[in-house]
Structures are given as structure tokens and as C-alpha cells.
Design a protein around this motif. Structure first.
Motif, mmCIF file in Angstrom:
data_model
loop_
_atom_site.group_PDB
_atom_site.id
_atom_site.type_symbol
_atom_site.label_atom_id
_atom_site.label_comp_id
_atom_site.label_asym_id
_atom_site.label_seq_id
_atom_site.Cartn_x
_atom_site.Cartn_y
_atom_site.Cartn_z
ATOM 1 N N ILE A 217 0.828 -1.217 0.000
ATOM 2 C CA ILE A 217 0.000 0.000 0.000
ATOM 3 C C ILE A 217 0.860 1.264 0.000
ATOM 4 C CG2 ILE A 217 -1.739 1.313 1.283
ATOM 5 C CD1 ILE A 217 -2.978 -1.395 2.098
ATOM 6 N N PRO A 218 1.884 1.397 0.843
ATOM 7 C CA PRO A 218 2.720 2.597 0.756
ATOM 8 C C PRO A 218 3.373 2.795 -0.612
ATOM 9 C CG PRO A 218 3.063 1.536 2.865
ATOM 10 C CD PRO A 218 2.210 0.601 2.052
ATOM 11 N N LEU A 219 3.689 1.696 -1.312
ATOM 12 C CA LEU A 219 4.256 1.842 -2.648
ATOM 13 C C LEU A 219 3.321 2.605 -3.583
ATOM 14 C CD1 LEU A 219 5.994 -1.597 -3.367
ATOM 15 C CD2 LEU A 219 7.079 0.668 -3.452
ATOM 16 N N LYS A 220 2.026 2.448 -3.405
ATOM 17 C CA LYS A 220 1.052 3.170 -4.231
ATOM 18 C C LYS A 220 1.177 4.683 -4.063
ATOM 19 C CE LYS A 220 -3.167 1.581 -4.245
ATOM 20 N NZ LYS A 220 -4.475 1.077 -3.743
ATOM 21 N N TYR A 221 1.762 5.090 -2.935
ATOM 22 C CA TYR A 221 1.925 6.511 -2.641
ATOM 23 C C TYR A 221 3.383 6.953 -2.750
ATOM 24 C CZ TYR A 221 -2.845 5.891 -1.084
ATOM 25 O OH TYR A 221 -4.199 5.599 -1.043
ATOM 26 N N GLY A 222 4.204 6.097 -3.396
ATOM 27 C CA GLY A 222 5.585 6.456 -3.672
ATOM 28 C C GLY A 222 6.579 6.134 -2.577
ATOM 29 N N ILE A 223 6.143 5.427 -1.515
ATOM 30 C CA ILE A 223 7.017 5.139 -0.367
ATOM 31 C C ILE A 223 7.612 3.749 -0.546
ATOM 32 C CG2 ILE A 223 7.132 4.896 2.137
ATOM 33 C CD1 ILE A 223 4.560 6.760 2.143
ATOM 34 N N ASP A 224 8.901 3.715 -0.819
ATOM 35 C CA ASP A 224 9.628 2.489 -1.131
ATOM 36 C C ASP A 224 10.406 2.044 0.105
ATOM 37 O OD1 ASP A 224 11.890 0.816 -1.984
ATOM 38 O OD2 ASP A 224 11.304 1.305 -4.033
ATOM 39 N N GLN A 225 9.987 0.946 0.719
ATOM 40 C CA GLN A 225 10.615 0.441 1.939
ATOM 41 C C GLN A 225 11.373 -0.854 1.654
ATOM 42 O OE1 GLN A 225 7.418 1.067 5.363
ATOM 43 N NE2 GLN A 225 6.455 0.418 3.468
ATOM 44 N N CYS A 226 12.479 -1.039 2.330
ATOM 45 C CA CYS A 226 13.215 -2.292 2.234
ATOM 46 C C CYS A 226 12.654 -3.318 3.213
ATOM 47 C CB CYS A 226 14.700 -2.055 2.519
ATOM 48 S SG CYS A 226 15.689 -3.561 2.633
ATOM 49 N N VAL A 227 12.413 -2.881 4.464
ATOM 50 C CA VAL A 227 11.940 -3.792 5.508
ATOM 51 C C VAL A 227 10.558 -3.388 6.004
ATOM 52 C CG1 VAL A 227 12.475 -4.871 7.730
ATOM 53 C CG2 VAL A 227 14.321 -4.232 6.174
#
Length: 488
Positions: free
Chosen positions: A98-108
Motif C-alpha cells: 500500500i505505501p508503494l502506491k503513494y511512492g514510499i519504497d521500503q526495504c523492511v
């Protein structure tokens, strides 16, 4: 000695086995009881069979029980160890997706950032249930050892609201020290003495000595840049070392999530990460790794069961803190480690209510922290940004206040560097709706969130991230392991 240890979330099979064998490396602990509990009866059955095999192969009187009744497992326990992941891989996938949909790219995505904050919202109500059981049915003055992430939030809730004797445990400090010892050419990590302090996953090696000789910034930078592997895998971490003057305990990928500078532009992410292993910055790397590990264990279970027939080798006892803490408390053999506790002035330039990770000594009198540590200003500032997010997140999880939850996410360093307030408000609504079954404190907020989502004009994107890899099949994993074995 005879006492009881309860392990909550014991279905974390590999980690439970490690804790179990570590503890049984202490000669005085052969006659204790391990009570395993998990929400998955299937996982419990698998880990109990492995531990029973270890007990049998080593001719031990150790008792192992397993039950899905958590309260029964905790009853009479002197030590309670938690390694739970509330919502499992299903909820975790949403923490990344879900955060990826808003541009937030997390590793963990398990400490702060959007994923870590929602992970805390799922865990904290359950942590408080554990604490209630500990207060009511565990041995008087039982100690709660929390290994579960988000470490600081879980430990904060257990101490402040659960009212039990709690310590949070992580292995980031040990791993960082091993790296430093290696790049400096030490024959053993034991040649390195250090003071490492801060907050979990943002702990800093503020003093380093190799065989008594002080190690400065320039020497450490040169050593890392000359290393054939770490110079490539830890580019971001080395950059922070150059700018801050001290090395961070946390891996390249993890550290990148807690700072607002390195993961905010997709075209910049690949400049700072390394794809040789998930931990160096891969998008959703730990989710992929966890999924592959679970699939591998399910498929290769007979091999794990067979390996459990080998004798316990005390020389291979790991550097996980739990067994060493128990040994110090029960035998008075003093242990020095780095522990997550309430600050209360231990670190002079962080808030007293924060959960810090800092050096301490353990003996029969408990965990005794080394007080009066002052962090370099840049380290303190970076920690403060996370502490403020953690505090709001804990309070939101306790109160079920979705507006406070949104403010916590908004103030996260990486989220704030990437997303607008409107995007954050919608993202949190979407995450709370998707994870409603694990968020009982937000039940009242789900219908209004659904209503807002139905009318929202905020645009999202379908995006896999800047550096995403697919989950590998069992066949691919087998081929890779075979190739590594042949090369080795």
C-alpha cells in the motif's frame, strides 16, 4: 535449576530453535521447562517435534510443552519471550504494497516508516494482552523479553502501559561490531571494544577501540572503503559515517528507511543500495526473504528434523542476548550487552520516556545500564525524529485515535520526504481498512475510512518499487544453494 520459560510466537521456527539451543548451552539450565505457544497449531507441532528431537538426542531432562492457549503457557513462567508477528506475512505484504502506491519504497518496513507504524498498531494491543497474562498468572516479578518488531514501540507499550518488567532485545549491535572488527583486520570480534548507543536500529558506535587503541572516523572510513564487499554493499551506511562521524549499527537497507534523504527519489534509490542480498536495500526485501524462508522450511522440514538429532555444541552458542541474560540473572555470571529500556536519563540528550538501546550489565540484581551517555548532535537529532513518531504511534495504538495515527505517519522522516498530507491521510485510511481484522482498536474508524476512500480524488500508482525482486521458487532456491555449496 528448574524454572519455566514461555515463548510466544514460537512458530518462528528457526529463531525459536536458536533460542532453545542457546539456553541449553548453559549447564545449569538442563532441567528447565519450555512452554511454546502460537496461534498456529501447525507451526507449533513442527517446532515441538524439532525441540523434542534435540532433547532426545542430547539425553536431557528438559521439558517441552506446546499449546495455543497462551495464558496456560505463561502460567508460572519466570521468563516470557516474544517473537510474534501479528498478521503474519499477509498483513506484512500490505505494509509494503500500500505505501508503494503513494511512492514510499521500503526495504523492511517493520520499525518506523508507514509499514513499521502499522505493524506497531497490530502488535501493541496483543502485547498488552501478553502483559495482562504476565501480571496475573506468571511467576511474581517475571521478566518479559521482547524480540518482536517494531522493537521500540512494543517495548514502550509493555513498560508504560503493560506495567511489566520488560527488556527489548536485538542483534544489530553485534552484527555491526563484527563488520567493524573485520574491516579493521581483527582476528576476532573480541578484540574490538566499543560503546554503542541510541535507539533500536539507529544505534551508533560512539567509541571504538581495537586492542586498546582508539579508532577514529578517518581510519574507519578508509577501512570500509577498502573492503572488497562492504564498500559495495554498505554505500549508504559509509556515506552516513562520513557525514556523521560515527558508524550506524543498522544495515544499508534498514538505515535507508529511517532517514529522509536516500529513498525519496526512485532514480536515486539504486545509487545507494546493493542487490546482492535483500538486506542492502531491495524494495520489500525482507518480505521476499521471509516468504522464501517460510516456503523453504515447509518443503524441507524433514531435513530440519534430521539436523535436530545432532549434539548441542556449546562453542556455537549465538550472540543473541536472551540466553546470556538468563545466565547472568540466575548464576550471577556478569554479562555486558546492549538493551532496549526506558531512557530515564541514561542518554542525556534524548527524552526520558523514550526507549533507548544502550550498554548495560546483567547480574543477579537485574539489568544495570551505563548512564550519562551523550550522543553526537547529529545522531541525537536523527533519533529524535524517530522517537517523536514512535511516541505518537504508541499513543494512537492505545487510544485507537486514527487522526493521531495519521499525524504519526505524516511525521515519519521518509514518508514526509515523499508524500503530501492528502496522500498520507488516504494511505492510512487504506491501510486501516485492509488490516481491520488485526486492528480492533480502530473498528469504529473503519466505516468512515471506507466512506472517505470511496470519494477520494487522490491519485495513486501501481508500482513495484525501484528495486523489487520476485519471490524465488523452491527449485530456484535449491539451485542457488547447490551452486553456493559447489563454489564453497
Amino acid at each position: 535449576m528448574s524454572f519455566k520459560i514461555a515463548i510466544i510466537g514460537a512458530g518462528s521456527v528457526g529463531f525459536t530453535k536458536k533460542l532453545f539451543t542457546d539456553i541449553l548451552c548453559v549447564p545449569e539450565f538442563k532441567d528447565i521447562e519450555f512452554a511454546l505457544t502460537d496461534v498456529s497449531e501447525h507451526n507449533l507441532g513442527m517446532i515441538k517435534a524439532i525441540l523434542d528431537r534435540i532433547v532426545e538426542a542430547n539425553g536431557l531432562p528438559t521439558r517441552v510443552t506446546a499449546t495455543t492457549d497462551r495464558r496456560k503457557a505463561i502460567e508460572g513462567a519466570r521468563y516470557i519471550i516474544s517473537c510474534v508477528r501479528v498478521g503474519g506475512l499477509e498483513a506484512y505484504a500490505d505494509d509494503i504494497r500500500i505505501p508503494l502506491k503513494y511512492g514510499i519504497d521500503q526495504c523492511v518496513g517493520d520499525t518506523i516508516c508507514a509499514g513499521g507504524i502499522l505493524y506497531g498498531q497490530r502488535n501493541i494491543p496483543v502485547i498488552l494482552d501478553f502483559c495482562r497474562d504476565i501480571r496475573e498468572v506468571a511467576e511474581t516479578n517475571a521478566k518479559f523479553l521482547n524480540y518482536a518488531n517494531p522493537m521500540a514501540m512494543n517495548t514502550w507499550a509493555a513498560i508504560e502501559y503493560g506495567k511489566v518488567d520488560t527488556v527489548g532485545l536485538c542483534h544489530g549491535v553485534q552484527h555491526g561490531a563484527e563488520q567493524i572488527a573485520e574491516v579493521l583486520g581483527a582476528k576476532s570480534p573480541r578484540e574490538l571494544d566499543y560503546v554503542c548507543s541510541g535507539i533500536n536500529h539507529q544505534t551508533w558506535f560512539i567509541e571504538l577501540r581495537l586492542n586498546g587503541r582508539e579508532i577514529g572516523k578517518d581510519e574507519l572510513v578508509a577501512a570500509f572503503e577498502a573492503h572488497p564487499v562492504y564498500s559495495r554493499q554498505e554505500k549508504l551506511r559509509i556515506d552516513v559515517l562520513k557525514r556523521f562521524g560515527v558508524y550506524s549499527t543498522e544495515s544499508n537497507g534498514h538505515l535507508s528507511e529511517y532517514l529522509p534523504w536516500y529513498r525519496k527519489r526512485p532514480d536515486e534509490i539504486t545509487r545507494w543500495i546493493d542487490m546482492s542480498d535483500w538486506i542492502h536495500g531491495e524494495t520489500g526485501g525482507y518480505l521476499r526473504y521471509s516468504t522464501e524462508t517460510r516456503n523453504w522450511f515447509e518443503t524441507e522440514y524433514p531435513q530440519f528434523l534430521e539436523a535436530a538429532s545432532k549434539p548441542i555444541d556449546a562453542s556455537k552458542r549465538s550472540n543473541e542476548h536472551a540466553s546470556h541474560i538468563l545466565e547472568a540473572l540466575e548464576t550471577n555470571r556478569v554479562y555486558r550487552g546492549h538493551f532496549n529500556v526506558k531512557n530515564d536519563g541514561v542518554i542525556t540528550n534524548l527524552p526520558r520516556d523514550a526507549i533507548i538501546e544502550s550498554p548495560g550489565f546483567v547480574d543477579r540484581f537485574g539489568i544495570n545500564m551505563a548512564a550519562g551517555i551523550t550522543l553526537p548532535e547529529a545522531c541525537a537529532a536523527t533519533c529524535m525524529a524517530s522517537i517523536n513518531v514512535q511516541r505518537m504511534s504508541v499513543h494512537a495504538a492505545i487510544s485507537g485515535d486514527i487522526d493521531l495515527l495519521k499525524l504519526a505517519v505524516l511525521h515519519d522522516p521518509l514518508v514526509g520526504a515523499v508524500s503530501t498530507p492528502e496522500e498520507v491521510w488516504q494511505m492510512v485510511d487504506e491501510m486501516v481498512v485492509a488490516q481491520a481484522q488485526w486492528l480492533p482498536q480502530y473498528a469504529h474508524a473503519v466505516p468512515p475510512a471506507k466512506e472517505r476512500l470511496s470519494k477520494s480524488a487522490v491519485k495513486t500508482r501501481e508500482w513495484a518499487g525501484a528495486a523489487r525482486r520476485n519471490v524465488r521458487s523452491i527449485e530456484e532456491l535449491r539451485a542457488e544453494k547447490a551452486a553456493l555449496k559447489q563454489a564453497g
